[in-house]
Design an enzyme around this catalytic site. Structure first.
Site, PDB file in Angstrom:
ATOM      1  N   HIS A  18       0.838  -1.211   0.000  1.00  0.00           N
ATOM      2  CA  HIS A  18       0.000   0.000   0.000  1.00  0.00           C
ATOM      3  C   HIS A  18       0.872   1.260   0.000  1.00  0.00           C
ATOM      4  O   HIS A  18       0.617   2.220  -0.730  1.00  0.00           O
ATOM      5  CB  HIS A  18      -0.901   0.035   1.244  1.00  0.00           C
ATOM      6  CG  HIS A  18      -1.872  -1.098   1.360  1.00  0.00           C
ATOM      7  ND1 HIS A  18      -2.025  -1.853   2.499  1.00  0.00           N
ATOM      8  CD2 HIS A  18      -2.769  -1.601   0.467  1.00  0.00           C
ATOM      9  CE1 HIS A  18      -2.979  -2.755   2.320  1.00  0.00           C
ATOM     10  NE2 HIS A  18      -3.435  -2.632   1.090  1.00  0.00           N
ATOM     11  N   LYS A  42     -19.162  -5.125  10.514  1.00  0.00           N
ATOM     12  CA  LYS A  42     -18.000  -6.039  10.488  1.00  0.00           C
ATOM     13  C   LYS A  42     -16.807  -5.414  11.207  1.00  0.00           C
ATOM     14  O   LYS A  42     -16.306  -4.372  10.797  1.00  0.00           O
ATOM     15  CB  LYS A  42     -17.638  -6.337   9.021  1.00  0.00           C
ATOM     16  CG  LYS A  42     -17.188  -7.767   8.792  1.00  0.00           C
ATOM     17  CD  LYS A  42     -17.016  -8.080   7.316  1.00  0.00           C
ATOM     18  CE  LYS A  42     -15.633  -7.747   6.830  1.00  0.00           C
ATOM     19  NZ  LYS A  42     -15.491  -7.922   5.377  1.00  0.00           N
ATOM     20  N   ARG A  91      -1.845  -6.751  -8.030  1.00  0.00           N
ATOM     21  CA  ARG A  91      -0.753  -7.702  -7.816  1.00  0.00           C
ATOM     22  C   ARG A  91      -0.792  -8.844  -8.814  1.00  0.00           C
ATOM     23  O   ARG A  91       0.218  -9.236  -9.364  1.00  0.00           O
ATOM     24  CB  ARG A  91      -0.845  -8.301  -6.395  1.00  0.00           C
ATOM     25  CG  ARG A  91      -0.492  -7.346  -5.304  1.00  0.00           C
ATOM     26  CD  ARG A  91      -1.004  -7.827  -3.970  1.00  0.00           C
ATOM     27  NE  ARG A  91      -2.462  -7.790  -3.958  1.00  0.00           N
ATOM     28  CZ  ARG A  91      -3.219  -7.972  -2.895  1.00  0.00           C
ATOM     29  NH1 ARG A  91      -2.657  -8.240  -1.737  1.00  0.00           N
ATOM     30  NH2 ARG A  91      -4.534  -7.906  -2.965  1.00  0.00           N
ATOM     31  N   SER A 129      -2.612  -7.748   3.353  1.00  0.00           N
ATOM     32  CA  SER A 129      -2.990  -7.541   4.760  1.00  0.00           C
ATOM     33  C   SER A 129      -3.384  -8.872   5.395  1.00  0.00           C
ATOM     34  O   SER A 129      -3.072  -9.126   6.558  1.00  0.00           O
ATOM     35  CB  SER A 129      -4.172  -6.571   4.865  1.00  0.00           C
ATOM     36  OG  SER A 129      -3.823  -5.313   4.341  1.00  0.00           O
TER      37      SER A 129
END
Ligand code: ADP
Length: 153
Positions: A18, A42, A91, A129
């Protein structure tokens, strides 16, 4: 007109991947808003305020970068800021298919907003992540995958 880009994501947590996307695109825009998407239903791995603090400290010397949280559709958030660009990182081919769908949906909803997809550096293509969270859960060292100076315990 001020060129504002929104870089939306969960950033749970922010990684070297990032960081690299933001730094490499800093010359392309007048302002970059790193926008942490919040889903009130969430709970993330790290509290949103903690994620925001880490990223804010990381870009303390970049006056054109700021960090915000938002709820709801990214395009609506962009419109509220007058941002014409959505920045996302790529990616893999799987990322491409996902990002293509989201970008085309967003374009259909708001044709004025362009999505800019930036290809990751090869050395960051395996960083995510979710992998960082997995390593942390198992007591591993994540220092190579998170920005230098970001203290995760
Ligand atoms: P989301 O939950 O919206 O996918 P993420 O925080 O996982 O949010 O990612 C935000 C953006 O950063 C996405 O466009 C994602 O593809 C991109 N990204 C994630 N990891 C990397 C990386 N290692 N290199 C480049 N881009 C990345």
């Amino acid at each position: 007109m001020t060129k504002i880009a929104v870089f939306p994501g969960s950033f749970d947590p922010f990684t070297v991947g990032h960081e690299s996307i933001v730094k490499r695109s800093a010359d392309l825009f007048d302002e970059i808003v790193i926008a942490i998407g919040v889903n009130s239903a969430k709970q993330g791995f790290f509290p949103v305020e903690q994620r925001k603090r880490w990223i804010t400290e990381l870009f303390a010397n970049y006056p054109m970068v700021r960090v915000e949280t938002f709820e709801g559709l990214t395009v609506n958030y962009c419109q509220s800021l007058g941002a014409k660009y959505i920045l996302r990182g790529l990616r893999t081919a799987a990322d491409f298919e996902y990002e293509r769908m989201i970008a085309q949906l967003n374009q259909t909803m708001m044709p004025d907003i362009e999505t800019i997809l930036m290809l990751t550096y090869p050395e960051h293509s395996m960083v995510s992540s979710s992998i960082v969270r997995e390593i942390l859960r198992n007591g591993g060292d994540v220092s190579k995958f998170i920005p230098a100076g970001m203290k995760i315990n």
